[in-house]
Scaffold this active site. Structure first.
Site, PDB file in Angstrom:
ATOM      1  N   ARG A  22     104.896 -65.039 -59.806  1.00 35.77           N
ATOM      2  CA  ARG A  22     103.595 -64.405 -59.625  1.00 35.77           C
ATOM      3  C   ARG A  22     102.754 -65.218 -58.653  1.00 35.77           C
ATOM      4  NH1 ARG A  22     102.105 -62.938 -65.951  1.00 35.77           N
ATOM      5  NH2 ARG A  22     103.893 -61.548 -66.296  1.00 35.77           N
ATOM      6  N   SER A 113     101.755 -58.234 -64.482  1.00 38.94           N
ATOM      7  CA  SER A 113     101.371 -57.971 -65.870  1.00 38.94           C
ATOM      8  C   SER A 113      99.885 -57.692 -66.003  1.00 38.94           C
ATOM      9  CB  SER A 113     101.807 -59.129 -66.766  1.00 38.94           C
ATOM     10  OG  SER A 113     101.601 -58.817 -68.130  1.00 38.94           O
ATOM     11  N   HIS A 114      99.168 -58.554 -66.707  1.00 39.14           N
ATOM     12  CA  HIS A 114      97.757 -58.330 -67.025  1.00 39.14           C
ATOM     13  C   HIS A 114      96.826 -58.920 -65.970  1.00 39.14           C
ATOM     14  CE1 HIS A 114      99.149 -62.156 -68.498  1.00 39.14           C
ATOM     15  NE2 HIS A 114      97.915 -62.604 -68.524  1.00 39.14           N
ATOM     16  N   ASP A 278      98.384 -53.026 -71.087  1.00 34.59           N
ATOM     17  CA  ASP A 278      98.034 -53.810 -69.905  1.00 34.59           C
ATOM     18  C   ASP A 278      98.655 -53.249 -68.632  1.00 34.59           C
ATOM     19  OD1 ASP A 278     100.661 -54.504 -70.581  1.00 34.59           O
ATOM     20  OD2 ASP A 278     100.472 -56.489 -69.680  1.00 34.59           O
ATOM     21  N   ASP A 280     101.438 -53.687 -66.850  1.00 40.25           N
ATOM     22  CA  ASP A 280     102.815 -53.204 -66.793  1.00 40.25           C
ATOM     23  C   ASP A 280     103.291 -52.582 -68.101  1.00 40.25           C
ATOM     24  OD1 ASP A 280     102.871 -55.680 -68.110  1.00 40.25           O
ATOM     25  OD2 ASP A 280     104.917 -56.098 -67.452  1.00 40.25           O
ATOM     26  N   ASP A 282     103.463 -53.759 -71.301  1.00 39.59           N
ATOM     27  CA  ASP A 282     104.200 -54.473 -72.337  1.00 39.59           C
ATOM     28  C   ASP A 282     103.303 -55.131 -73.381  1.00 39.59           C
ATOM     29  OD1 ASP A 282     103.234 -56.597 -70.838  1.00 39.59           O
ATOM     30  OD2 ASP A 282     105.201 -57.503 -70.447  1.00 39.59           O
ATOM     31  N   ARG A 283     101.993 -55.097 -73.198  1.00 36.34           N
ATOM     32  CA  ARG A 283     101.082 -55.682 -74.181  1.00 36.34           C
ATOM     33  C   ARG A 283     100.317 -54.580 -74.906  1.00 36.34           C
ATOM     34  NH1 ARG A 283      98.721 -61.430 -72.121  1.00 36.34           N
ATOM     35  NH2 ARG A 283     100.615 -62.164 -71.076  1.00 36.34           N
ATOM     36  N   GLU A 364     104.599 -62.130 -79.789  1.00 31.77           N
ATOM     37  CA  GLU A 364     103.833 -63.260 -79.279  1.00 31.77           C
ATOM     38  C   GLU A 364     102.358 -63.019 -79.541  1.00 31.77           C
ATOM     39  OE1 GLU A 364     106.644 -64.507 -75.490  1.00 31.77           O
ATOM     40  OE2 GLU A 364     104.862 -63.280 -75.140  1.00 31.77           O
ATOM     41  N   SER A 366     100.064 -63.401 -77.596  1.00 32.57           N
ATOM     42  CA  SER A 366      99.391 -62.916 -76.391  1.00 32.57           C
ATOM     43  C   SER A 366      99.548 -61.401 -76.250  1.00 32.57           C
ATOM     44  CB  SER A 366      99.938 -63.637 -75.160  1.00 32.57           C
ATOM     45  OG  SER A 366     101.347 -63.520 -75.090  1.00 32.57           O
ATOM     46  N   LYS A 377     108.797 -56.901 -74.593  1.00 33.79           N
ATOM     47  CA  LYS A 377     107.710 -56.477 -75.459  1.00 33.79           C
ATOM     48  C   LYS A 377     107.252 -55.103 -74.993  1.00 33.79           C
ATOM     49  CE  LYS A 377     104.472 -59.611 -73.023  1.00 33.79           C
ATOM     50  NZ  LYS A 377     105.349 -60.694 -72.533  1.00 33.79           N
ATOM     51  N   ARG A 497      95.159 -72.913 -72.976  1.00 31.48           N
ATOM     52  CA  ARG A 497      95.010 -72.095 -74.172  1.00 31.48           C
ATOM     53  C   ARG A 497      95.016 -73.021 -75.387  1.00 31.48           C
ATOM     54  NH1 ARG A 497      95.485 -67.170 -71.805  1.00 31.48           N
ATOM     55  NH2 ARG A 497      97.305 -66.682 -70.512  1.00 31.48           N
TER      56      ARG A 497
END
Length: 544
Positions: A22, A113-114, A278, A280, A282-283, A364, A366, A377, A497
């Site tokens: 990324r 992703s996000h 999100d 893509d 997956d969340r 997870e 997240s 996920k 985090r």
């Protein structure tokens, strides 16, 4: 059609992180940057020659251009067949679904992703292996090693292919098939969940929900499944059209970036259920009226109620959770008499356990939850799981939460994110904590006594591979924990985090606000890591 051999020079910043490579869009737009990484995939994965490849992404800026580059390089490297989602679209879990259904040799997922999109935003690429999951470290390290010495890539000089029209074409000797990116995934969901029961819930006249697709990839999937197949009222899916810049928003489904959806659940007239996914797909974020379900609690509740869902009616074989995820799922696993594995952060660490049949559910903290139906996920899967539970149990989200806590106790849990930190300062903070570890056990911190302190390491029980330095864990005699970890999902700077957790068995205290219940741990965590002194930050940027 002649294959071109283009001379190139290595870029030395192409090591994949937690979930692929990324970077900011402008970095990927450098001549040769994307080409080098894609060629490195083909150079290190010989099974793709003569094989089938799945390609698609979340529709963010640069998605279409990147797909054209990949198609030309793939055809030049003798890939036999490429399956592409229409418009270049594919959610990450749908890529996994299609790889598995059509027994492809791998897939290339284009997403950050996000992370935000647009010309000034982020882009990403990752390789998924033949089981449908993210490439394990042995594969990503081989790809990275190749990028450091690469001197050429293969390609074709051809005009862009039409990604909008369904059907087949040829690129040299490679068959290109543009397929519906939604249908196979939606069909899979019908085999797992009780669509009739959910349909009745939507038609009961007393259930109101909204799903925020955040102008990201899940919009078409949610419309097809929720509105078309399950009968939710039109308009249930909000922000359902994927946009290259996600509507100038931040496609991260949490209490900060999806605040408008959160407000819809407030008060007596609030929605009964709300969810978001999100960039893509997956969340997931799960909300009830005046309540938020933490991802850690969600995993535990899904595990405790899996027998109510057709796809898991025979029970679950085991659970896995990433190390920072709360211990709530382990309490359920202990009750069910199944194993609960603790892995590093990154979905790839669940792959061996899933393939070996050791686990059925995994998650997870997240905002990621999934099962053995794919090897990623899956945000919309988690939403459908909750809808199935609401339909069967005929309770509200808050009632299901409270019942679970009464049965298993409550693991109060929160995550404090310090974003955009100077990388060197963040690394020095973690080094400071590592130096403290040997002397912490038995030490008193506030009202807590340290029982263990380590830098988490994981030995894969299937292949014996060892992964070290995965996060600082401080465990207390009370069962409380503090975890510190630098995130691997950003594209610039560093994100620290801090995860905080304590167990509360007393039902009279279960309705406390987590930030209130965990305030003593928050103070310990800040002081021990010297966060303000070392980063200059007095408060986290995001609290979830």
């Amino acid at each position: 059609m002649e294959t071109l051999r283009i001379a190139t020079i290595p870029f030395h910043d192409q090591r994949p992180g937690t979930s692929g490579l990324r970077k900011q869009v402008r970095i990927f737009q450098q001549p040769g940057y994307l080409e080098n990484f894609v060629q490195a995939i083909f150079d290190t994965q010989p099974e793709l020659k003569g094989g089938t490849l799945v390609v698609g992404g979340d529709g963010r800026y640069f998605n279409r251009e990147a797909i054209q580059v990949i198609l030309r390089i793939a055809a030049a490297n003798w890939v036999r067949q490429i399956l592409i989602g229409q418009y270049g679209f594919f959610s990450t879990p749908a890529v996994s679904c299609v790889i598995r259904k059509y027994q492809a040799q791998g897939g290339i997922v284009l997403s950050a992703s996000h992370n935000p999109g647009g010309p000034d935003g982020d882009f990403g690429i990752k390789f998924n292996v033949a089981n449908g999951g993210p490439a394990p470290e042995s594969v990503t390290e081989a790809i990275f090693a190749r990028t450091r010495v690469i001197d050429h890539y293969l390609t074709l000089d051809t005009p862009p292919l039409d990604l909008d029209r369904l059907g087949g074409t040829k690129l040299k000797d490679t068959a290109i098939e543009v397929i519906d990116p939604v249908c196979d995934y939606a069909d899979l969901m019908e085999t797992i969940f009780d669509f009739d029961a959910i349909h009745q819930l939507f038609n009961s006249g007393h259930f109101r929900m909204r799903f925020d697709a955040m102008h990201a990839i899940t919009g078409p999937y949610a419309r097809e499944i929720l509105e078309n197949r399950l009968g939710a009222e039109p308009g249930t899916v909000l922000n359902g059209n994927p946009l290259e810049d996600f509507g100038s928003g931040h496609p991260d489904p949490n209490l900060v970036h999806a605040h408008a959806l959160v407000e819809m659940t407030r008060g007596l007239k609030g929605l009964d259920f709300a969810a978001a996914s999100d960039g893509d797909g997956d969340r997931n974020m799960i909300l009830g009226r005046d309540c938020f379900v933490t991802p850690s609690d969600s995993l535990a509740i899904l595990a405790a109620n899996a027998h109510l869902v057709p796809g898991y009616r025979q029970g679950i074989r085991g659970i896995a959770r990433s190390m920072p995820t709360s211990q709530a799922a382990k309490r359920v696993a202990d009750f069910l008499g199944v194993e609960c594995y603790e892995t590093p952060t990154g979905w790839k660490f669940f792959g061996n356990l899933l393939d070996a049949g050791r686990i059925t559910l995994c998650g997870e903290e997240s905002f990621g939850t999934g099962s053995d139906h794919v090897r990623e996920k899956d945000g919309l899967w988690a939403v459908l799981f909750w809808l199935n539970l609401l339909a069967v149990r005929q309770q509200s989200v808050a009632e299901i939460l409270s019942d679970h806590w009464r049965r298993f106790g409550r693991n109060f849990y929160t995550r404090h994110d310090y974003e955009g930190l100077d990388l060197k300062s963040a690394e020095l903070l973690i080094d400071h904590l590592r130096r403290l570890l040997p002397d912490l056990p038995g030490h008193q911190l506030g009202a807590e006594t340290v029982s263990y302190a380590d830098d988490f390491a994981y030995t894969d029980p299937i292949d014996g591979s060892r992964t070290e330095r995965q996060g600082i864990r401080i465990g207390f005699a009370s069962g409380a924990r503090i975890v510190y970890r630098l995130s691997g999902t950003g594209t610039s700077g560093a994100t620290l985090r801090v995860y905080l957790e304590s167990f509360e068995p007393d039902p009279d205290r279960h309705q406390l606000d987590p930030q209130e219940a965990l305030r003593p741990l928050v103070l310990i965590a800040r002081e021990l890591a010297q966060i303000e002194t070392r980063t200059g930050r007095t408060e986290p940027d995001v609290i979830t």
